[in-house]
Design a protein around this motif. Structure first.
Motif, PDB file in Angstrom:
ATOM      1  N   GLU A  63      27.581  13.089 -24.410  1.00 63.18           N
ATOM      2  CA  GLU A  63      27.794  12.518 -25.746  1.00 63.18           C
ATOM      3  C   GLU A  63      27.925  11.004 -25.651  1.00 63.18           C
ATOM      4  OE1 GLU A  63      30.600  13.343 -29.654  1.00 63.18           O
ATOM      5  OE2 GLU A  63      31.542  13.321 -27.676  1.00 63.18           O
ATOM      6  N   GLU A  65      26.449   9.112 -23.643  1.00 61.78           N
ATOM      7  CA  GLU A  65      25.118   8.538 -23.406  1.00 61.78           C
ATOM      8  C   GLU A  65      24.188   8.756 -24.591  1.00 61.78           C
ATOM      9  OE1 GLU A  65      23.258   9.523 -19.717  1.00 61.78           O
ATOM     10  OE2 GLU A  65      24.536   8.106 -18.646  1.00 61.78           O
ATOM     11  N   ASN A  66      24.738   9.287 -25.680  1.00 59.35           N
ATOM     12  CA  ASN A  66      23.958   9.541 -26.902  1.00 59.35           C
ATOM     13  C   ASN A  66      22.803  10.520 -26.657  1.00 59.35           C
ATOM     14  OD1 ASN A  66      25.345   7.776 -28.774  1.00 59.35           O
ATOM     15  ND2 ASN A  66      24.483   6.079 -27.611  1.00 59.35           N
ATOM     16  N   GLU A  69      25.183  15.718 -29.182  1.00 60.90           N
ATOM     17  CA  GLU A  69      26.071  15.556 -30.331  1.00 60.90           C
ATOM     18  C   GLU A  69      27.059  16.716 -30.353  1.00 60.90           C
ATOM     19  OE1 GLU A  69      25.759  14.890 -35.177  1.00 60.90           O
ATOM     20  OE2 GLU A  69      24.095  15.805 -34.078  1.00 60.90           O
ATOM     21  N   LEU A  79      20.949  15.791 -29.063  1.00 61.60           N
ATOM     22  CA  LEU A  79      20.825  14.843 -30.167  1.00 61.60           C
ATOM     23  C   LEU A  79      19.357  14.558 -30.465  1.00 61.60           C
ATOM     24  CD1 LEU A  79      22.415  12.993 -32.103  1.00 61.60           C
ATOM     25  CD2 LEU A  79      22.249  11.194 -30.391  1.00 61.60           C
ATOM     26  N   MET A  81      17.186  11.984 -32.367  1.00 65.26           N
ATOM     27  CA  MET A  81      17.241  10.692 -33.032  1.00 65.26           C
ATOM     28  C   MET A  81      16.230  10.623 -34.170  1.00 65.26           C
ATOM     29  SD  MET A  81      17.922   7.803 -30.125  1.00 65.26           S
ATOM     30  CE  MET A  81      16.423   8.091 -29.201  1.00 65.26           C
ATOM     31  N   ASP A  85      16.477   5.386 -35.850  1.00 71.96           N
ATOM     32  CA  ASP A  85      17.223   5.198 -34.609  1.00 71.96           C
ATOM     33  C   ASP A  85      16.315   4.641 -33.512  1.00 71.96           C
ATOM     34  OD1 ASP A  85      19.595   6.227 -35.677  1.00 71.96           O
ATOM     35  OD2 ASP A  85      19.094   8.281 -35.098  1.00 71.96           O
ATOM     36  N   ASN A 161      21.250   1.812 -20.662  1.00 71.85           N
ATOM     37  CA  ASN A 161      21.700   2.703 -21.724  1.00 71.85           C
ATOM     38  C   ASN A 161      20.584   2.988 -22.711  1.00 71.85           C
ATOM     39  OD1 ASN A 161      23.131   2.810 -24.706  1.00 71.85           O
ATOM     40  ND2 ASN A 161      24.246   3.962 -23.154  1.00 71.85           N
ATOM     41  N   GLN A 165      18.207   6.693 -23.485  1.00 69.46           N
ATOM     42  CA  GLN A 165      18.037   7.293 -24.806  1.00 69.46           C
ATOM     43  C   GLN A 165      16.563   7.479 -25.164  1.00 69.46           C
ATOM     44  OE1 GLN A 165      20.658   5.666 -27.949  1.00 69.46           O
ATOM     45  NE2 GLN A 165      21.642   4.502 -26.319  1.00 69.46           N
TER      46      GLN A 165
END
Length: 224
Positions: A63, A65-66, A69, A79, A81, A85, A161, A165
């Motif tokens: 979570e 590290e996106n 969710e 997640l 996006m 995003d 980061n 993603q």
């Protein structure tokens, strides 16, 4: 959660939660776990042969590290996006790439330059063999070398980061079109600017490279 298509990557030197984290992270980045897929703690624990505690801890790390969710009363899911995003991330990455390449034009050592030249040979081989996964990984390494050359730890951290993603979308996009030759040409332009210590040119070609990738990824999203 559908039947998982991966197994735990054992490592006797890491805590179990990190082993589970790395396993799930790799599954998400390579598309074995798809955006929107539910991640049930009990099913993952049974599949990976561990207790629910390291799974729960790994999901919290994902979570951060996106990549996952955590939804109250519903559990975790990969997640997904939105297009906005992705555009926002790529806008930031474009700025970071321009800055990093500009700095690297002034700071990059001969050893790092040679490393990038060696990667160009690997790029050509990957294109010839149509090995998309290998090509994307070399591309990631190419940019890693440039950011490392900046000697700016904060900049490197921000880049990593964002890279994490976007990786799964980049991989999916690369498999759907024939952009490898174009990307190789971009890298040659970046390498030429680095060799000439031309910071202004380096920033411009790096940002143009990310603009091209942005258009390719958005085209893939709209057509999938």
């Amino acid at each position: 959660m559908t039947e998982t298509k991966f197994n735990i990557n054992t490592n006797e030197y890491l805590p179990l939660r990190d082993v589970v984290f790395n396993t799930l992270r790799d599954a998400i980045l390579t598309g074995k776990l798809v955006p929107g897929e539910r991640l049930m703690e009990n099913q993952l624990a049974e599949k990976l042969g561990v207790s629910r505690t390291p799974v729960r801890e790994a999901l919290r790390m994902l979570e951060l590290e996106n990549l996952v969710e955590l939804v109250p009363r519903k559990g975790a899911q990969v997640l997904d996006m939105t297009e906005k995003d992705i555009v926002n991330i790529l806008e930031i990455r474009s700025a970071l790439e321009g800055l990093a390449t500009s700095l690297a034009c002034r700071k990059m050592t001969k050893e790092c330059l040679q490393q990038l030249k060696n990667m160009e040979v690997d790029f050509e081989r990957a294109v010839a063999e149509n090995d998309v996964e290998r090509f994307v990984d070399i591309d990631e390494d190419f940019h890693d070398v440039i950011f490392q050359a900046t000697e700016n730890d904060k900049l490197i951290q921000m880049f990593r980061n964002l890279k994490i993603q976007l990786y799964r979308y980049r991989m999916a996009q690369a498999k759907s079109d024939n952009s490898m030759s174009t990307i190789v040409a971009h890298h040659r332009s970046i390498l030429r600017a680095l060799e000439n210590h031309d910071s202004e040119e380096g920033a411009a070609v790096a940002q143009g490279h990310i603009k091209y990738q942005t258009e390719s990824i958005l085209r893939f999203i709209k057509n999938k």
